[in-house]
Structure formats: C-alpha cells, structure tokens
Design a protein around this motif. Structure first.
Motif, mmCIF file in Angstrom:
data_model
loop_
_atom_site.group_PDB
_atom_site.id
_atom_site.type_symbol
_atom_site.label_atom_id
_atom_site.label_comp_id
_atom_site.label_asym_id
_atom_site.label_seq_id
_atom_site.Cartn_x
_atom_site.Cartn_y
_atom_site.Cartn_z
ATOM 1 N N LYS A 1 -36.513 -1.000 151.535
ATOM 2 C CA LYS A 1 -35.425 0.125 151.103
ATOM 3 C C LYS A 1 -35.274 0.014 149.592
ATOM 4 O O LYS A 1 -34.472 0.486 149.114
ATOM 5 N N CYS A 2 -36.153 -0.659 148.742
ATOM 6 C CA CYS A 2 -36.071 -1.157 147.461
ATOM 7 C C CYS A 2 -36.826 -0.154 146.763
ATOM 8 O O CYS A 2 -38.077 0.144 146.629
ATOM 9 N N ALA A 3 -36.484 0.121 145.223
ATOM 10 C CA ALA A 3 -37.395 0.466 144.361
ATOM 11 C C ALA A 3 -37.093 -0.204 143.154
ATOM 12 O O ALA A 3 -35.880 -0.722 142.917
ATOM 13 N N PHE A 4 -37.969 -0.540 142.361
ATOM 14 C CA PHE A 4 -38.026 -1.587 141.134
ATOM 15 C C PHE A 4 -38.283 -0.988 139.948
ATOM 16 O O PHE A 4 -39.283 0.233 139.800
ATOM 17 N N ASN A 5 -37.447 -1.006 138.660
ATOM 18 C CA ASN A 5 -37.896 -0.718 137.444
ATOM 19 C C ASN A 5 -39.310 -1.461 137.154
ATOM 20 O O ASN A 5 -39.142 -2.630 136.921
ATOM 21 N N ALA A 6 -40.376 -0.838 136.730
ATOM 22 C CA ALA A 6 -41.623 -1.640 136.935
ATOM 23 C C ALA A 6 -41.626 -2.641 135.590
ATOM 24 O O ALA A 6 -41.966 -3.704 135.620
ATOM 25 N N THR A 7 -41.144 -2.246 134.460
ATOM 26 C CA THR A 7 -41.140 -2.938 133.126
ATOM 27 C C THR A 7 -40.082 -3.889 133.335
ATOM 28 O O THR A 7 -40.439 -5.120 132.973
ATOM 29 N N ALA A 8 -38.968 -3.587 133.547
ATOM 30 C CA ALA A 8 -37.567 -4.507 133.459
ATOM 31 C C ALA A 8 -37.903 -5.733 134.529
ATOM 32 O O ALA A 8 -37.315 -6.621 134.499
ATOM 33 N N CYS A 9 -38.586 -5.398 135.684
ATOM 34 C CA CYS A 9 -38.701 -6.302 136.620
ATOM 35 C C CYS A 9 -40.177 -6.992 136.869
ATOM 36 O O CYS A 9 -40.293 -7.607 137.894
ATOM 37 N N GLU A 10 -40.842 -6.951 136.187
ATOM 38 C CA GLU A 10 -42.225 -7.175 135.789
ATOM 39 C C GLU A 10 -42.327 -8.536 136.308
ATOM 40 O O GLU A 10 -43.275 -9.025 137.411
ATOM 41 N N ASP A 11 -41.832 -9.551 135.555
ATOM 42 C CA ASP A 11 -42.019 -10.944 135.837
ATOM 43 C C ASP A 11 -41.378 -11.555 137.168
ATOM 44 O O ASP A 11 -41.940 -12.240 137.946
ATOM 45 N N GLY A 12 -40.376 -10.784 137.647
ATOM 46 C CA GLY A 12 -39.821 -11.006 138.927
ATOM 47 C C GLY A 12 -40.608 -10.712 140.027
ATOM 48 O O GLY A 12 -40.804 -11.218 141.149
ATOM 49 N N LEU A 13 -41.215 -9.523 139.873
ATOM 50 C CA LEU A 13 -42.240 -8.927 141.093
ATOM 51 C C LEU A 13 -43.577 -9.757 140.975
ATOM 52 O O LEU A 13 -44.076 -10.077 141.978
ATOM 53 N N ASP A 14 -43.936 -10.192 139.993
ATOM 54 C CA ASP A 14 -44.906 -11.358 139.963
ATOM 55 C C ASP A 14 -44.613 -12.582 140.761
ATOM 56 O O ASP A 14 -45.497 -12.869 141.567
ATOM 57 N N GLY A 15 -43.254 -12.915 140.630
ATOM 58 C CA GLY A 15 -42.829 -13.949 141.360
ATOM 59 C C GLY A 15 -42.868 -13.610 142.915
ATOM 60 O O GLY A 15 -43.246 -14.557 143.667
ATOM 61 N N LEU A 16 -42.266 -12.666 143.216
ATOM 62 C CA LEU A 16 -42.392 -12.141 144.800
ATOM 63 C C LEU A 16 -43.864 -12.139 145.026
ATOM 64 O O LEU A 16 -43.971 -12.451 146.461
ATOM 65 N N ARG A 17 -44.687 -11.367 144.609
ATOM 66 C CA ARG A 17 -46.010 -11.538 144.958
ATOM 67 C C ARG A 17 -46.708 -12.916 145.170
ATOM 68 O O ARG A 17 -47.478 -13.260 145.967
ATOM 69 N N ALA A 18 -46.206 -13.709 144.262
ATOM 70 C CA ALA A 18 -46.763 -15.229 144.282
ATOM 71 C C ALA A 18 -46.043 -16.303 145.417
ATOM 72 O O ALA A 18 -46.666 -17.436 145.628
ATOM 73 N N TRP A 19 -45.017 -15.871 145.943
ATOM 74 C CA TRP A 19 -44.186 -16.688 146.860
ATOM 75 C C TRP A 19 -44.965 -17.010 147.966
ATOM 76 O O TRP A 19 -45.257 -15.989 148.689
#
Length: 460
Positions: free
Chosen positions: A368-386
């Motif tokens: 149910k989430c949508a992300f700001n690609a630029t402002a959340c980039e580092d966080g999304l990298d972490g979610l992918r790498a978890w």
C-alpha cells in the motif's frame, strides 16, 4: 572479431592466426583502461570474455594474471577450469602447462588463483608484479579487499578486471563503477540478449524462471539488483517499482494527513528515520535519512529543521521500544528527550513485538506504499538489501535478519509499518458543491433511487 598472430615455440615455429569473436557489447573493454568492469545477468559471456583475454595476453607477451575471488575455499571455486577450456578451444594446449594451482604459458606467462580472504597489508605485496588482476563474482568483493587490491596492482600498464552479477546498489564494486567511477575506468552491462551465442538450452531455462519467479529471474538473467534467496523485502520493493509506486511525484500534500515519522535510533550507531503521510488506501513515504554518531538532541534539531523547511505538519514521531531505556550519556531516556522537545501527543513508542511480526507488517504495508524515489533512495536500497542471516556450515537461512547496515533502515520501516497498519487514514467527507449542476443531478438521482427503494419495502 579479433585476429591475433600466434607462434608456438613448443611444437613448431610456424606462425598461425587465431581469430577471436567478441560480443559487440563488450568491445569497449578491448581498449586499454586501468579498470574494466562487465556486469549483468547469466548468459552474457562476461567470464568467457575475460578468460579469453587472459589467454590471449599470455600468448602475445609475458603476462602475469591473478584470478581473484573474495573467498576461495579450493581451486574448484576458481575460474581455472574455464581457462583450461579456452586453451582447448583455441587449440594451444602445447603452449601451456596446466598445474594444480597455476597455469604456465609462453614467454614466462603465469596465471594463479587466489582468495582475498588470505591477504593482508603485508602479504598482498606479492601481487605487485602482476599485469592483470581479474576479480570474478565481484558482487561479493568487500570494500576492504578493494582498498587492499587497487594500490597493490601497480605495474605500469597493469589492469584490474571485474565481472559480476549485480546484487545490491551499495556493493563496493557497484559503488566504484556505477556511482562515481574514476576517469580511467570503463564498464558495460551485458545480458543474454547481447550474446549472439546464447544457447537454446539456457533460453528454455530462462523462460521457465520468468514464469516461476519474475523477481528472481530479473536478477539472474537481466542483471537487475538482486533478490537473494534470503531477501526479506526486496521482492515487495521490486513490485512497487514495477507498478510505478516509486517516483518523484510522491510529494507532501499540505491538505492531507499530518506527517508521522518512524525510526530505529541508537547512540553512536546508525539512526534512521522514515517520513510517512497517510493517504486514502495507503501511505506515501516522503523522505528517508540515516546517519551514525548523532544522539537524540542532534536528531531533534534535524527533524525540526526538516519540518520547518518543507512546511510539513507533524502528527507523531514513533520511537522504537528501547527508546525508554536510559543511557550513560544522559539522565533522561530518548523518549523523554523527544517528549520534552515536541510535546505531549507528538511522541509515542512502538510496542515491543517479535521480529517475524515486524516483517509480516512490513510486507503487508509495502503493498500500500508509494515512495519518493529521490528522497527515499538510500532507504529503499536498505530495504532491498535486508536479508536473513545465513549459516555457512549448515547452509540454512536463520529466522533472524542479518545485522548490518541494511537492518537499520529496514527496522525503522518495519516499526512504522506496525503502527501504520493499525488505523488507516480516511479522507474527511467533502461538502457537496451545490453550485455544480452535475453534482446536484447525481445527488437527486441517488435520492430518487433511495425513495423508490423505501416505497417498495413499504408495499411488501
């Protein structure tokens, strides 16, 4: 296609010509460069290309090549057999002596096989005289190994080759080649489509993989950043990206719900913060930030600055359950310091729960989430790498996530997911626009339908 003149001093002095075919996509790697990288999915001929280039160089002139992996438990883990196959393919077996631990070639050429785990600052100097260092499976190459190897291969004209299937954007080899490469570096992405000799048997295998698990196949065959077998959220993040829920159009709505912030916070450890806004049917993730070495007072100032600069209204800050614990550095807990700074009703603590429940909440909310690609980039990298921790001895993934850099943004997201999933945002009802005739007509139609239904029930 590339032609190379060969002469064999072991069998005859007859001069022959060897023609080597190279996929067009890999042609940039033929030019002299200090750093060369080839990355992508399975079947792109990356390893075959570098193996052939190593053999060719040994034939043309005295060349010393070290073939490296981060961990090499035995010679079977190396590219030794691939090099032997290339020697046979070229028909130059008489020019090489294949030994258990090395391959000796013409002109005093030498190919050896090493694991970087066996090197330190002292014994790595034994590689100084080598012309080529080829790092295979470079996605597992550590930053320490990269920092150790680069200044060691120092011979004039020497080159460092890297071949890998991308795993995480934050892997050292990806950061080196794809984020901020030096001017004397070249890298190419090559996949099965770029290989004119891609066999039918692999095509059938690839087609099956895409039907069976699209996320895994994208990584395996198309070189997308990976979803390893132990990945926890990568599949859900990739799905959000495919569905267009990661883009720069996800921005703060000043007329919507107040901002909520979830966190994973620690002193002299990495603290992470996610900025959420509830929307109808889901959540918008507007910002992520994380850093180490800051304490609670530092983060209080940073968060206040973010809110003021963006005009975002604060609803509540959600702290992890251990924020109630006192530290040696302060007489007050982290929760108490945040309450003092933001006021009652603006700070709460996420209830303690099992890690599996946190992961389940994160997966459920992610859809149910949508992300700001630029402002959340580092966080999304972490979610992918978890990912779950892996036991090398038993070769089994544990039920606990690996504690590394990726666990901090992921824990912060999971804590937020727990509280976001309890009560979802419902937009306040809007007052009808009585000046809009279409709206009035719709309301009248609805009222007439209601009246007819009531009349029908009365007649029954």
């Amino acid at each position: 296609m590339r032609a190379v003149a060969l002469s064999s001093t072991k069998s005859s002095s007859k001069l022959s010509t060897l023609r080597i075919q190279v996929p067009r996509k890999l042609k940039p790697l033929l030019a002299p460069k200090r750093y060369k990288g080839a990355y992508g999915g399975r079947g792109g001929a990356k390893s075959h290309f570098f193996a052939e280039q190593a053999i060719l160089r040994c034939i043309q002139a005295q060349t010393r090549v070290v073939c490296i992996r981060e961990v090499q438990s035995s010679i079977k883990d190396s590219v030794r057999q691939l090099l032997i196959d290339k020697i046979a393919k070229f028909g130059v077996q008489t020019m090489f002596d294949v030994l258990d631990a090395e391959i000796r070639g013409p002109h005093g050429s030498l190919i050896v096989f090493k694991g970087m785990q066996s090197y330190n600052a002292t014994n790595v100097k034994s590689l100084e005289a080598y012309d080529v260092a080829w790092v295979e499976e470079a996605q597992t190459f550590s930053q320490h190994s990269l920092d150790l190897l680069r200044p060691t291969i120092r011979k004039e004209g020497s080159e460092l080759w890297f071949s890998w299937n991308p795993r995480f954007k934050t892997d050292p080899v990806d950061m080196f080649f794809r984020k901020n490469p030096p001017p004397d570096a070249v890298s190419v992405m090559v996949n099965w489509r770029d290989n004119p000799w891609f066999p039918d048997v692999l095509y059938r295998e690839m087609a099956h993989d895409f039907v069976d698990d699209e996320d895994k196949a994208e990584h395996t065959w198309n070189g997308a950043y990976g979803t390893s077998q132990g990945a926890i959220l990568a599949k859900w993040v990739n799905r959000a990206e495919r569905e267009g829920r990661i883009n720069d159009e996800i921005v703060y709505d000043p007329e919507g719900a107040a901002i909520e912030i979830s966190s994973d916070i620690g002193f002299h450890d990495t603290a992470t913060w996610w900025y959420w806004q509830r929307v109808k049917g889901g959540f918008h993730l507007l910002k992520y930030e994380g850093e180490s070495g800051y304490d609670a007072d530092d983060w209080i100032d940073i968060i206040k600055g973010n809110l003021e600069s963006t005009g975002m209204r604060l609803g509540k800050i959600w702290l992890p359950h251990d924020a109630r614990a006192k530290t040696f550095q302060s007489k007050h807990t982290t929760a108490e310091r945040f309450l003092s700074a933001f006021g009652a009703g603006k700070v709460d603590v996420v209830p303690q729960s099992k890690k599996l429940d946190q992961i389940g909440a994160a997966r459920a909310v992610m859809a149910k989430c949508a992300f700001n690609a630029t402002a959340c980039e580092d966080g999304l990298d972490g979610l992918r790498a978890w990912e779950y921790d892996y036991n090398e001895e038993t070769q089994v993934f544990s039920r606990e996530p690996k504690h590394n850099w990726a666990s901090h943004p992921s824990d912060g997201f999971a804590y937020g997911a727990q509280v976001m999933s309890v009560v979802e945002y419902e937009a306040p009802p809007q007052e009808p626009d009585w000046n809009n005739l279409e709206t009035i007509g719709t309301l009248n139609d609805a009222w007439m339908d209601h009246s007819r239904t009531v009349s029908a029930h009365r007649r029954m």
